[in-house]
Scaffold this motif. Structure first.
Motif, short mmCIF file in Angstrom:
data_model
loop_
_atom_site.label_atom_id
_atom_site.label_comp_id
_atom_site.label_asym_id
_atom_site.label_seq_id
_atom_site.Cartn_x
_atom_site.Cartn_y
_atom_site.Cartn_z
N ARG A 1 10.86 -8.03 1.24
CA ARG A 1 9.98 -7.38 0.29
C ARG A 1 9.94 -5.89 0.59
O ARG A 1 9.66 -5.49 1.72
N ASP A 2 10.22 -5.07 -0.42
CA ASP A 2 10.20 -3.63 -0.22
C ASP A 2 8.79 -3.15 0.08
O ASP A 2 7.82 -3.60 -0.54
N VAL A 3 8.68 -2.26 1.03
CA VAL A 3 7.37 -1.69 1.39
C VAL A 3 7.09 -0.53 0.45
O VAL A 3 7.80 0.48 0.47
N ARG A 4 6.06 -0.67 -0.37
CA ARG A 4 5.73 0.37 -1.34
C ARG A 4 4.75 1.37 -0.75
O ARG A 4 4.21 1.17 0.34
N TRP A 5 4.49 2.44 -1.51
CA TRP A 5 3.71 3.54 -0.95
C TRP A 5 2.29 3.15 -0.56
O TRP A 5 1.78 3.69 0.44
N PRO A 6 1.57 2.24 -1.30
CA PRO A 6 0.22 1.90 -0.81
C PRO A 6 0.25 1.26 0.58
O PRO A 6 -0.59 1.57 1.43
N GLU A 7 1.22 0.38 0.79
CA GLU A 7 1.32 -0.27 2.10
C GLU A 7 1.71 0.71 3.18
O GLU A 7 1.20 0.66 4.30
N ARG A 8 2.62 1.64 2.85
CA ARG A 8 2.99 2.65 3.84
C ARG A 8 1.81 3.55 4.19
O ARG A 8 1.59 3.89 5.36
N THR A 9 1.02 3.92 3.15
CA THR A 9 -0.14 4.78 3.40
C THR A 9 -1.18 4.08 4.25
O THR A 9 -1.70 4.65 5.22
N ILE A 10 -1.50 2.83 3.91
CA ILE A 10 -2.48 2.07 4.68
C ILE A 10 -1.99 1.84 6.10
O ILE A 10 -2.75 1.89 7.07
N GLY A 11 -0.69 1.58 6.23
CA GLY A 11 -0.13 1.39 7.56
C GLY A 11 -0.27 2.62 8.44
O GLY A 11 -0.55 2.50 9.64
N ARG A 12 -0.10 3.80 7.83
CA ARG A 12 -0.28 5.03 8.62
C ARG A 12 -1.75 5.24 8.97
O ARG A 12 -2.07 5.68 10.09
N LEU A 13 -2.66 4.92 8.04
CA LEU A 13 -4.09 5.10 8.33
C LEU A 13 -4.56 4.14 9.41
O LEU A 13 -5.33 4.53 10.30
N LEU A 14 -4.12 2.89 9.33
CA LEU A 14 -4.52 1.89 10.32
C LEU A 14 -3.65 1.91 11.57
O LEU A 14 -3.97 1.22 12.55
N ARG A 15 -2.55 2.66 11.50
CA ARG A 15 -1.59 2.73 12.60
C ARG A 15 -1.03 1.36 12.94
O ARG A 15 -0.80 1.03 14.11
#
Length: 239
Positions: free
Chosen positions: A33-47
């Motif tokens: 499953r391609d990682v889209r921008w919301p998931e990338r953004t949340i991943g950076r915020l939550l580390r």
């Protein structure tokens, strides 16, 4: 039946072709499953990319559930504006309790087994999901209260009881391992509180405006949070 029919299907495959590797590549392409921008953004915020994936696979944060919550709170907004009764304030805690309960649950959560084996731990996944659902429902409820023209006291008065009812629903769901039981427990407790306040004070808004109920709400929130933390603790001997 000829000898060619009796041979295995891969008998004619050249020896330098690794069928297992080929099928592994096909399965990877199908399930990836391609990682889209919301998931990338949340991943950076939550580390944590794992927490981001768990948050976005929360059943009560998926589009169908969000649409259903919007419809319910929208109907409450219209009814509040037409009748003058704080129906949004009465509906929002029940909606949040259901959403919080369905943030947890074997058989309900499609990523339950994955979250159990993730490095971040079940407790962290559950808490992040619970805060996420609570934040979304709070925004929905505040928008509905503001749109209906509710007074400031009523608009913000239901935030504490909503937190208490949500904590009760989550605690019940984790203890019973059933999202449905958690939803029923939270909704029933809120309905009983509304009826009690209506009988004692003679008005529906008392359940969210009576300051004497704040302490009981906070006690319920603290107690149920402790139950959730105890229930989702890491078993002794686990790393």
């Amino acid at each position: 039946m000829s000898d060619s029919d009796a041979r295995p299907a891969h008998a004619n495959v050249p020896e330098d072709v690794d069928l297992d590797r080929v099928w592994t590549g096909i399965a990877t392409g199908l399930w990836r499953r391609d990682v889209r921008w919301p998931e990338r953004t949340i991943g950076r915020l939550l580390r944590s990319p794992g927490l981001a994936r768990a948050l976005l696979t929360t059943p009560s944060l998926l589009v169908p559930w969000l649409l259903a919550s919007t419809v319910v709170l929208g109907a409450g907004t219209v009814a509040t504006a037409a009748s003058g009764r704080p129906l949004v304030s009465l509906v929002a805690p029940a909606v949040a309790a259901a959403g919080i309960a369905y943030a947890y649950g074997p058989g309900i959560d499609p990523a339950w087994e994955l979250s159990c084996s993730a490095a971040v731990g079940v407790r962290m996944v559950l808490l992040v999901r619970a805060f996420g659902v609570l934040a979304v429902d709070t925004v929905f409820g505040l928008a509905g209260s503001a749109a209906s023209g509710a007074t400031v006291g009523v608009t913000f008065g239901w935030l504490i009881p909503m937190t208490a009812v949500s904590a009760l629903a989550l605690a019940t769901a984790t203890v019973t391992r059933s999202a449905l039981v958690g939803t029923v427990a939270g909704s029933a407790a809120w309905a009983g509180t509304v009826l009690y306040a209506r009988t004692a004070e003679g008005r529906l808004a008392a359940v969210v405006t009576d300051s004497s109920l704040v302490v009981p709400y906070l006690v319920v929130t603290a107690s149920c949070t402790a139950i959730v933390l105890f229930t989702t603790r890491m078993p002794k001997g686990s790393s």
